[in-house]
Motif scaffolding. Structure first.
Motif, mmCIF file in Angstrom:
data_model
loop_
_atom_site.group_PDB
_atom_site.id
_atom_site.type_symbol
_atom_site.label_atom_id
_atom_site.label_comp_id
_atom_site.label_asym_id
_atom_site.label_seq_id
_atom_site.Cartn_x
_atom_site.Cartn_y
_atom_site.Cartn_z
ATOM 1 N N SER A 183 0.835 -1.196 0.000
ATOM 2 C CA SER A 183 0.000 0.000 0.000
ATOM 3 C C SER A 183 0.872 1.249 0.000
ATOM 4 C CB SER A 183 -0.901 0.004 1.238
ATOM 5 O OG SER A 183 -1.681 1.187 1.282
ATOM 6 N N ASN A 185 -4.277 0.509 -0.278
ATOM 7 C CA ASN A 185 -4.371 0.009 -1.650
ATOM 8 C C ASN A 185 -3.362 -1.095 -1.955
ATOM 9 O OD1 ASN A 185 -2.172 1.709 -1.618
ATOM 10 N ND2 ASN A 185 -2.565 2.593 -3.642
ATOM 11 N N VAL A 205 -2.362 -4.969 -2.498
ATOM 12 C CA VAL A 205 -3.174 -6.031 -3.097
ATOM 13 C C VAL A 205 -2.289 -7.221 -3.458
ATOM 14 C CG1 VAL A 205 -2.947 -5.080 -5.426
ATOM 15 C CG2 VAL A 205 -4.862 -6.582 -4.890
ATOM 16 N N ILE A 243 -8.580 -12.505 -4.973
ATOM 17 C CA ILE A 243 -8.055 -11.140 -4.918
ATOM 18 C C ILE A 243 -8.174 -10.629 -3.481
ATOM 19 C CG2 ILE A 243 -8.233 -8.811 -5.858
ATOM 20 C CD1 ILE A 243 -9.670 -10.038 -8.283
ATOM 21 N N GLN A 298 -7.627 -7.357 -1.373
ATOM 22 C CA GLN A 298 -7.432 -5.916 -1.493
ATOM 23 C C GLN A 298 -7.343 -5.257 -0.123
ATOM 24 O OE1 GLN A 298 -10.511 -4.264 -3.965
ATOM 25 N NE2 GLN A 298 -10.087 -5.622 -5.680
ATOM 26 N N HIS A 299 -6.852 -4.035 -0.133
ATOM 27 C CA HIS A 299 -6.732 -3.194 1.059
ATOM 28 C C HIS A 299 -5.723 -3.775 2.059
ATOM 29 C CE1 HIS A 299 -10.051 -1.254 -0.788
ATOM 30 N NE2 HIS A 299 -10.953 -2.167 -0.421
ATOM 31 N N HIS A 305 -10.600 -6.771 1.777
ATOM 32 C CA HIS A 305 -11.669 -7.141 0.840
ATOM 33 C C HIS A 305 -11.186 -8.386 0.108
ATOM 34 C CE1 HIS A 305 -14.589 -6.417 -2.571
ATOM 35 N NE2 HIS A 305 -13.643 -7.094 -3.204
#
Length: 293
Positions: free
Chosen positions: A71, A98, A100, A120, A122-123, A174
């Protein structure tokens, strides 16, 4: 292929009921629709362990890294429009990480049908780093942290990163699972249209059998295996104690008709001794008055 949750241990609900073991059931992080009724392709999870010692995010299945990124650094929160414009992830109630990781998973599902899907994550705050022994320019032994990168093989439950922040709430990720049209069709037997019976020549997912207490268990199926059933001998003193076709059928969880079918050979044998016996009287020959005679 086995699939697990992205954390090893279960979590307790937060005050707003989000972040349970199965992810958010409502709110912005629900699947397939968020609170604003927009499509949301995955689930938000809260890392167990709290903000001081959150668990690692784990690979849900064996796979290969196809993309990994840390991130951006968390900027100081500010209401200055210029700062907000420079940091588009600094919005809503706070910073959204961000980082990932994307994993590719290759498996087969019945009759040699190959399937590829992607998970996936994310975050993430950062991707996982593994300490590796190496040497510096002077030849001195040192330990270097090597970050997860494209092409690395990972296995189910391997750590792949640290949970980041979503809308200023830390320890959140996520997770979503995706596949292209061809692989969705391979999995489901269809890639569009109404939900209906898809693949019929393979089994996938979990299959559970629940047996009630005191269920009778047999080494072979009593409905399909021909057996000589043990019955009580006929007694003129106690005619009511004689077994009936119905009572034996009930003992073996089958039907009188099935017993008659399975014992056709026995009936034929009995008729050689009692030619006048009708088809519905054969059981009496082995448990009733004919036996007494």
């Amino acid at each position: 292929m086995l699939i697990s949750l992205p954390f090893l241990s279960g979590t307790q609900p937060d005050q707003d009921t989000s972040g349970t073991t199965l992810g958010e059931s409502s709110g912005q992080g629900a699947f397939p629709l968020g609170r604003d009724m927009n499509w949301h392709g995955g689930l938000h999870f809260t890392a167990p362990g709290g903000t001081r010692n959150p668990e690692h995010v784990r690979a849900i299945a064996d796979g290969v890294v196809v993309y990994a990124r840390d991130s951006n650094a968390i900027p100081a929160h500010d209401t200055d429009p210029a700062i907000m414009a420079a940091h588009p992830l600094l919005y809503y109630k706070g910073w959204t990480s961000n980082g990932v990781v994307i994993l590719r998973h290759d498996t087969e599902i019945g009759e040699g049908t190959p399937v590829t899907f992607y998970s996936i994550y994310q975050h993430l705050h950062h991707v996982h780093r593994t300490p590796v022994a190496t040497k510096d320019a002077k030849g001195k032994a040192v330990t270097e942290d090597v970050a997860l990168k494209k092409g690395d093989k990972v296995y189910r439950k391997d750590p792949i990163g640290a949970a980041g922040a979503i809308y200023g709430r830390i320890g959140r990720i996520h997770l979503e699972i995706v596949a292209d049209e061809a692989n969705v069709a391979a999995l489901m037997g269809r890639s569009s249209g109404p939900l209906r019976q898809g693949r019929t020549h393979c089994v996938w997912g979990d299959t559970h059998l629940t047996l009630p207490a005191n269920t009778a268990l047999y080494a072979t199926d009593p409905r399909t295996v021909q057996l000589r059933y043990v019955v009580r001998a006929y007694s003129a003193a106690y005619p009511g104690a004689t077994e009936t076709l119905q009572s034996v059928a009930a003992q073996f969880l089958t039907t009188p008709e099935k017993l008659q079918q399975l014992n056709a050979a026995l009936f034929a044998e009995v008729r050689t001794r009692y030619p006048a016996l009708s088809a519905d009287q054969w059981f009496s020959a082995v448990s009733g008055s004919y036996q007494a005679a």
